[in-house]
Design an enzyme around this catalytic site. Sequence first.
Site, short mmCIF file in Angstrom:
data_model
loop_
_atom_site.label_atom_id
_atom_site.label_comp_id
_atom_site.label_asym_id
_atom_site.label_seq_id
_atom_site.Cartn_x
_atom_site.Cartn_y
_atom_site.Cartn_z
N GLU A 140 8.97 -4.63 -0.95
CA GLU A 140 7.78 -3.76 -0.85
C GLU A 140 8.13 -2.31 -1.18
OE1 GLU A 140 4.98 -5.13 -0.70
OE2 GLU A 140 5.81 -7.09 -0.22
N ASN A 174 0.86 -1.18 0.00
CA ASN A 174 0.00 0.00 0.00
C ASN A 174 0.90 1.23 0.00
OD1 ASN A 174 -2.29 -1.84 0.78
ND2 ASN A 174 -0.96 -2.05 2.55
ZN LIG Z 1 5.33 -7.74 -4.51
#
Ligand SMILES: [Zn+2]
Length: 894
Positions: free
Chosen positions: A341, A308
């Site tokens: 990430e 996110n």
């Molecule tokens: Zn990923």
Amino acid sequence: MKNRIALLAAVALAGMVAGCRSTSGPQAVESGSDTVDATLPTQLPWTAIPSHYAIQVTPHADQLTFDGTVAIDLKVIKPTSTLVLNAANLTIGSATVTPAGGKAAAAKISTDADAQTATFDFGQTLQPGDYRLDIRYAGKINQQANGLFALDYTNVDGKAARALFTQFEASDARRFVPSWDEPDYKARFDLTARIPADQMAVGNMPQASLKDVGNGLKEVTFQTTPVMSSYLLFFAAGDFDRITKQAGDREVGVVMSRGNGDKAGYALDAEAQILPYYNEYFGTPYPLPKLDNVAGPGQSQFFGAMENWGAIFTFERSLLLDPDITSESRKQDIFGTEAHEMAHMWFGDLVTMAWWDDLWLNEGFASWMANKTTQHFHPDWGGDVDQVADREQAMALDSFVTTHPVVQHVRTVEQANQAFDDITYAKGQSVISMLEGFVGADVWRQGIRAYMAKFKYKNTRTADLWAAVEGAGAKNLTQVARDFTMQPGIPLITVGPSRCVNGRTQATITQTQFSNDRRQQAMASPLNWHVPVRAIAGNGSASLTITQGRTQQIEAPGCGVLLINPGQTGYFRTLYAPDQSEALRRAMPGLAAVDQYGLISDAFALSTAGFQPYSRALDLLATLPANAHSKLIELAAGRWVGLFDTLEGNAAAQAAIRDRASRLFWPRLQQLGFAPRNNDTPLDALLRSALIEDLGYLGEPHVVAEGQRLFGAWQRDPKAIPGPLKVSWLGVIARNANPQTWAAIHRIAAATHGTVERSTYYALLGSAKDEALARQALALSLTREPGNTVSADIISEVSHEHPQLALDFVLSHLPQIEPLIDLSAASRYVAELADDSDDATLIPKLESYAKAHLKPEDARPVQHAIGRIRWKAGNKPRIQSETIAWLKAHPAIS
Ligand SMILES: [Zn+2]
């Protein structure tokens, strides 16, 4: 999103083998307009484009429900009387549409649960122009990681606690807010939430305002996000702590359940270290004001972490470093997960694939970047060898007919979920490594910088990337890149006898295709690739040839043993003529670790699939020197464990392997010692765990005896087993458990509060070899005791040793099992219980499960499991007899 990782390394190995309200921002409209494309398989009619959402939610955590309102600024682009949005499991109360400067009109609302849509019919034509759509609705808080979900845990005070989080990729924002929930409908988001006054709320952006609204509630509003896809929206609320650090002009933070801040320092330091490196690499600085990583207690069957934007979510075990339970391998995984990430903040969040067909643009890149970053900051972790291991993981899937191209056709929500697999991640990563090697690291980075600058806040397809890298000066990239991303499968380069001519080594290479389950067809009518083939002879420099058609000559400067694919960045397998294979075997001790790893991996794949005798792979393995790189020792020990399993039922042959492994690896473990040492390198620590797990798995007497001693001590003193080795040692005990040891682990699991430690112990209960204990573990998984997100892991653990038992259990308890698994993992959980087995009696069970429960277009994981089981069962007798013959001919040296 980072794929989930197996909790217990040993068991997985033994199987062998996730304010200022601006109206339609110019970027939003530009982004939407850019992707009006009839070939995009959107599931929504292209009649309107949203530019801004203002969402207000009030969660009722105790009742597992929430209320919401949303005001969506949108542009109608074709005359229409209806607006169709995505919505799943939402109850929609009312909706109105208001034209700019006009009067609101109410809608007649209908929903379609299968299509996951809500249709708003206004009974009049909306002409192209600007509108606001206001919707009042209510939804459910789930207990697995889909949409808005709750995770329950025991807090630092020993009390029951519940925290809320969201997980929207691939298609679950529609469970939180009626929306155009497809990646190409980018918009800005404002989020306001009413939560208990003593809790902390986290969103993509920093808090913009806060007010007390009475009744013990407060209202938190976050700043407006940049233009982004709906699957990147995030919200969390709970009894949290947050620690922060400055990384240049950005604040990085880790958010975790209260009282656990001391475990988050490692991840926070990694975040602060990686952010400037990425700002530099990508050339476009991280655009949000802050970056948090939010830890959630529990786990998912689908993912370990989710990117996110500005608020990464990671399950605690992959984010928090707990000295009581975190192993060296998990510690390295924390860094790798963070790097993966954070790479998504650019690849995925700033520039997003237009549709799930190109998901690899997110996942292949994040995986590749994580490995590159790990090698940069931690050169002593063996990342170069790990990259070959990642390639092998991709090839394990890519060698079956049920594979798919890196760029694939995704048409359903299930198919989007299934796209998160080893082809998208590991093959994507391997192909990028090969292409970077092909065009050179500097040209590649210039291409990536140009791509980021051109497409920021927009959506792309794979061809946009090739164009950017070619624009930076790469020659002939697109042809190679297209062959490896648009076609499935693995090229096979067969090398004919080599000769030395005028100080150069020459050989003929033939290109066909490697396949496990259709070897003859793949050899007879292979796909065709333009393969960059590097070759090196003796101490000469490497030459590069791009294959054209089936057969050609290659040449490398110098005379000596010919090695194809030095450095192992090529995505293909190499089959040598017997003499060359023998020459390479003799040269093995002097080769680089990555090449040793690549040669052994190729040899086992080729031998297992029947391209060459099995003895050739075993000969190569036996040549590995005792002082080899620890990643090679790990590989070798893992191979012997795999063969030990293949020889199940033949006690004499298994004893021969146990004895051989003991002679080969016990001296190395003795050197390392049973406990961590101050002067350990990271590789020492990894190897110690691996050897304890593997030798313990084989029942090596020294290791089993030490395990029993430590277990006795641990029951009296929880610190008796060093934290970093706890999973390894308890794994040995749990696998060999008797009713008393099993009961002891169960008792300690129930009394443990730390969520990572607790769930680890519960999963261990599923790893017993004893069938009666495995049954006990399955029964336990259906009780409330382990916790909502832990039970499915117990069943998965049982499946490694007892696939038939686990599969029968799940198939006979489907209604009870379904709530234990995230919706995103539902169509592959059953397949994954069986796909490491060689028991052909599982095949009809999987077939009837797929027929009864899966749509034909969503059944690929089950078909893959069936193909793999059939292949393994068919090969087993040959591998058994060839291995037994080899063991007899090569008695272990005492
Ligand atoms: Zn990923």
